[in-house]
Design a protein around this motif. Structure first.
Motif, PDB file in Angstrom:
ATOM      1  N   ARG A 113     -45.953   5.220 -16.103  1.00 33.75           N
ATOM      2  CA  ARG A 113     -46.964   4.592 -15.261  1.00 33.75           C
ATOM      3  C   ARG A 113     -47.050   3.082 -15.421  1.00 33.75           C
ATOM      4  N   HIS A 114     -46.594   2.562 -16.569  1.00 33.80           N
ATOM      5  CA  HIS A 114     -46.754   1.131 -16.833  1.00 33.80           C
ATOM      6  C   HIS A 114     -45.564   0.671 -17.662  1.00 33.80           C
ATOM      7  N   VAL A 115     -44.863  -0.352 -17.186  1.00 32.48           N
ATOM      8  CA  VAL A 115     -43.708  -0.913 -17.892  1.00 32.48           C
ATOM      9  C   VAL A 115     -44.048  -2.317 -18.373  1.00 32.48           C
ATOM     10  N   VAL A 116     -43.848  -2.559 -19.661  1.00 26.29           N
ATOM     11  CA  VAL A 116     -43.969  -3.893 -20.242  1.00 26.29           C
ATOM     12  C   VAL A 116     -42.539  -4.362 -20.481  1.00 26.29           C
ATOM     13  N   TYR A 117     -42.134  -5.397 -19.772  1.00 29.50           N
ATOM     14  CA  TYR A 117     -40.723  -5.822 -19.781  1.00 29.50           C
ATOM     15  C   TYR A 117     -40.580  -7.224 -20.342  1.00 29.50           C
ATOM     16  N   THR A 118     -39.651  -7.405 -21.278  1.00 25.30           N
ATOM     17  CA  THR A 118     -39.376  -8.736 -21.826  1.00 25.30           C
ATOM     18  C   THR A 118     -38.401  -9.448 -20.894  1.00 25.30           C
ATOM     19  N   SER A 119     -38.933 -10.382 -20.142  1.00 26.18           N
ATOM     20  CA  SER A 119     -38.178 -11.106 -19.136  1.00 26.18           C
ATOM     21  C   SER A 119     -37.838 -12.505 -19.668  1.00 26.18           C
ATOM     22  N   PHE A 120     -37.732 -13.467 -18.763  1.00 28.71           N
ATOM     23  CA  PHE A 120     -37.327 -14.825 -19.146  1.00 28.71           C
ATOM     24  C   PHE A 120     -38.219 -15.851 -18.469  1.00 28.71           C
ATOM     25  N   ALA A 121     -38.570 -16.907 -19.212  1.00 32.40           N
ATOM     26  CA  ALA A 121     -39.533 -17.896 -18.722  1.00 32.40           C
ATOM     27  C   ALA A 121     -39.070 -18.581 -17.445  1.00 32.40           C
ATOM     28  N   GLY A 122     -37.798 -18.670 -17.214  1.00 30.00           N
ATOM     29  CA  GLY A 122     -37.297 -19.297 -16.002  1.00 30.00           C
ATOM     30  C   GLY A 122     -36.777 -18.303 -14.986  1.00 30.00           C
ATOM     31  N   ALA A 123     -37.246 -17.064 -15.059  1.00 30.20           N
ATOM     32  CA  ALA A 123     -36.725 -16.029 -14.162  1.00 30.20           C
ATOM     33  C   ALA A 123     -36.917 -16.411 -12.698  1.00 30.20           C
ATOM     34  N   ALA A 124     -35.826 -16.412 -11.953  1.00 30.00           N
ATOM     35  CA  ALA A 124     -35.850 -16.764 -10.535  1.00 30.00           C
ATOM     36  C   ALA A 124     -34.495 -16.393  -9.950  1.00 30.00           C
ATOM     37  N   PRO A 125     -34.434 -16.163  -8.647  1.00 34.74           N
ATOM     38  CA  PRO A 125     -33.146 -15.799  -8.051  1.00 34.74           C
ATOM     39  C   PRO A 125     -32.111 -16.906  -8.140  1.00 34.74           C
ATOM     40  N   ASP A 126     -32.562 -18.152  -8.322  1.00 33.28           N
ATOM     41  CA  ASP A 126     -31.649 -19.278  -8.421  1.00 33.28           C
ATOM     42  C   ASP A 126     -31.792 -20.011  -9.758  1.00 33.28           C
ATOM     43  N   ALA A 127     -32.208 -19.308 -10.804  1.00 34.29           N
ATOM     44  CA  ALA A 127     -32.417 -19.934 -12.109  1.00 34.29           C
ATOM     45  C   ALA A 127     -31.147 -20.631 -12.581  1.00 34.29           C
ATOM     46  N   THR A 128     -31.306 -21.824 -13.145  1.00 29.05           N
ATOM     47  CA  THR A 128     -30.146 -22.532 -13.680  1.00 29.05           C
ATOM     48  C   THR A 128     -29.522 -21.745 -14.814  1.00 29.05           C
ATOM     49  N   PHE A 129     -30.339 -21.238 -15.724  1.00 29.40           N
ATOM     50  CA  PHE A 129     -29.834 -20.342 -16.765  1.00 29.40           C
ATOM     51  C   PHE A 129     -29.454 -19.043 -16.079  1.00 29.40           C
ATOM     52  N   THR A 130     -28.167 -18.765 -16.035  1.00 31.46           N
ATOM     53  CA  THR A 130     -27.674 -17.698 -15.159  1.00 31.46           C
ATOM     54  C   THR A 130     -28.271 -16.327 -15.487  1.00 31.46           C
ATOM     55  N   LEU A 131     -28.537 -16.067 -16.754  1.00 29.65           N
ATOM     56  CA  LEU A 131     -29.086 -14.754 -17.107  1.00 29.65           C
ATOM     57  C   LEU A 131     -30.533 -14.609 -16.638  1.00 29.65           C
ATOM     58  N   GLY A 132     -31.186 -15.729 -16.355  1.00 30.05           N
ATOM     59  CA  GLY A 132     -32.535 -15.667 -15.805  1.00 30.05           C
ATOM     60  C   GLY A 132     -32.557 -14.998 -14.437  1.00 30.05           C
ATOM     61  N   ARG A 133     -31.441 -15.045 -13.738  1.00 32.16           N
ATOM     62  CA  ARG A 133     -31.358 -14.386 -12.425  1.00 32.16           C
ATOM     63  C   ARG A 133     -31.389 -12.866 -12.580  1.00 32.16           C
ATOM     64  N   ASP A 134     -30.741 -12.369 -13.635  1.00 33.69           N
ATOM     65  CA  ASP A 134     -30.767 -10.926 -13.899  1.00 33.69           C
ATOM     66  C   ASP A 134     -32.178 -10.462 -14.263  1.00 33.69           C
ATOM     67  N   HIS A 135     -32.898 -11.288 -15.017  1.00 36.05           N
ATOM     68  CA  HIS A 135     -34.278 -10.934 -15.371  1.00 36.05           C
ATOM     69  C   HIS A 135     -35.155 -10.875 -14.123  1.00 36.05           C
ATOM     70  N   TRP A 136     -34.960 -11.840 -13.227  1.00 36.59           N
ATOM     71  CA  TRP A 136     -35.706 -11.823 -11.965  1.00 36.59           C
ATOM     72  C   TRP A 136     -35.418 -10.537 -11.188  1.00 36.59           C
ATOM     73  N   ALA A 137     -34.158 -10.190 -11.097  1.00 36.03           N
ATOM     74  CA  ALA A 137     -33.790  -8.992 -10.350  1.00 36.03           C
ATOM     75  C   ALA A 137     -34.354  -7.740 -11.010  1.00 36.03           C
ATOM     76  N   THR A 138     -34.425  -7.728 -12.338  1.00 33.17           N
ATOM     77  CA  THR A 138     -35.021  -6.581 -13.032  1.00 33.17           C
ATOM     78  C   THR A 138     -36.511  -6.499 -12.735  1.00 33.17           C
ATOM     79  N   GLU A 139     -37.186  -7.649 -12.730  1.00 32.56           N
ATOM     80  CA  GLU A 139     -38.601  -7.656 -12.359  1.00 32.56           C
ATOM     81  C   GLU A 139     -38.784  -7.087 -10.954  1.00 32.56           C
TER      82      GLU A 139
END
Length: 295
Positions: A113-139
């Motif tokens: 019912r509730h997911v607590v997910y460790t994401s990334f502070a710069g999560a965005a589809p165009d994040a400069t840090f490339t892995l931040g894009r994967d975190h955005w997509a997971t969100e």
């Protein structure tokens, strides 16, 4: 399920006396392991979902289920009956996003019912840090389900600063004079634990988890040098120099991009924002690099 439904179904045992089933991934690692120990110390029963049961810590009140993020059937079985899930992001891999999506879908199917997910502070589809894009997509994958969520958007980890230092005592990378508000893994674990203790207070919230101040890599090198009593310096590279200096490890292209974009994200200022969310959630000031090193 709406957020209201989730609120009705996920009760806070510290307030109502009603129990729920909590599951924690990553219990053999730093953040998941710290959360698991904190829950055990509280006397809270929970389930650890691990890939290798021989590595699972022996903790009172904890049961062990075996599954990987990529194994949908095993994940569904491991998550059966779980109400509240701490999903610590998986190890860096070319297919990590696919693994995450598989696990999220399994959680939704299993009735989490509730997911607590460790994401990334710069999560965005165009994040400069490339892995931040994967975190955005997971969100986004989590948002697309009926599950409630809490996203813990961690900055870079202060604990990794020493790992950036080469054998010659030099931190090399194209970070320029940019600063990063890096956070201690222990503070991320404390926030995650508090959210699991009081989930209804954090439904559908996103927290940016940073340290108390933004520091440049030159400043970080100086702190390490002082605390460790060794020579440590920072040498700013160009982007081309950064790719060339890492080529000796023969990384896959995605890995080289991730390594280099760690520094370019700092250079552009994307990692400099300081948030008060660690203290707001835990009531404690986040740790500094000096405090992490003093350990």
């Amino acid at each position: 399920m709406t957020t209201r439904d989730a609120t009705e179904l996920i009760t806070d045992p510290t307030r109502t006396g009603t129990t729920m089933t909590i599951a924690v991934t990553g219990a053999t690692g730093h953040i998941g392991g710290a959360v698991a120990r904190a829950l055990a110390d509280d006397g809270t029963p929970f389930r650890m979902i691990v890939r290798d049961p021989s590595r699972a810590p022996e903790l009172p009140g904890a049961e062990v289920a075996v599954a990987s993020f990529a194994d949908a059937d095993a994940a569904r079985a491991a998550l059966d009956g779980v109400d509240l899930l701490l999903m610590v992001s998986g190890a860096e891999a070319a297919d990590r996003l696919e693994q995450h999506r598989t696990f999220v879908a399994a959680a939704a199917t299993a009735g989490v019912r509730h997911v607590v997910y460790t994401s990334f502070a710069g999560a965005a589809p165009d994040a400069t840090f490339t892995l931040g894009r994967d975190h955005w997509a997971t969100e986004q994958a989590i948002r697309a389900t009926s599950m409630a969520h809490t996203f813990l958007r961690d900055s870079f980890y202060l604990d990794f600063v020493e790992d950036l230092i080469g054998e010659d005592g030099v931190i090399r990378g194209p970070a320029g004079d940019g600063a990063m508000a890096a956070v201690a893994r222990a503070d991320v674990a404390r926030v995650a634990t508090e959210v699991l203790r009081h989930p209804t207070a954090h439904l559908d919230r996103t927290y940016d988890l940073t340290g108390p101040t933004a520091i440049t890599l030159a400043e970080a090198a100086a702190v390490v040098a002082e605390v460790r009593g060794r020579d440590v310096t920072y040498h700013p590279e160009t982007v081309d120099e950064a790719y060339a200096s890492r080529a000796r490890w023969n990384p896959e292209p995605w890995q080289a991009d991730a390594w280099v974009s760690t520094y370019t994200a700092i250079a552009e200022g994307a990692m400099s924002r300081v948030s008060g969310d660690v203290e707001r959630v835990t009531g404690r000031r986040p740790m500094s690099l000096r405090e992490v090193l003093a350990g």
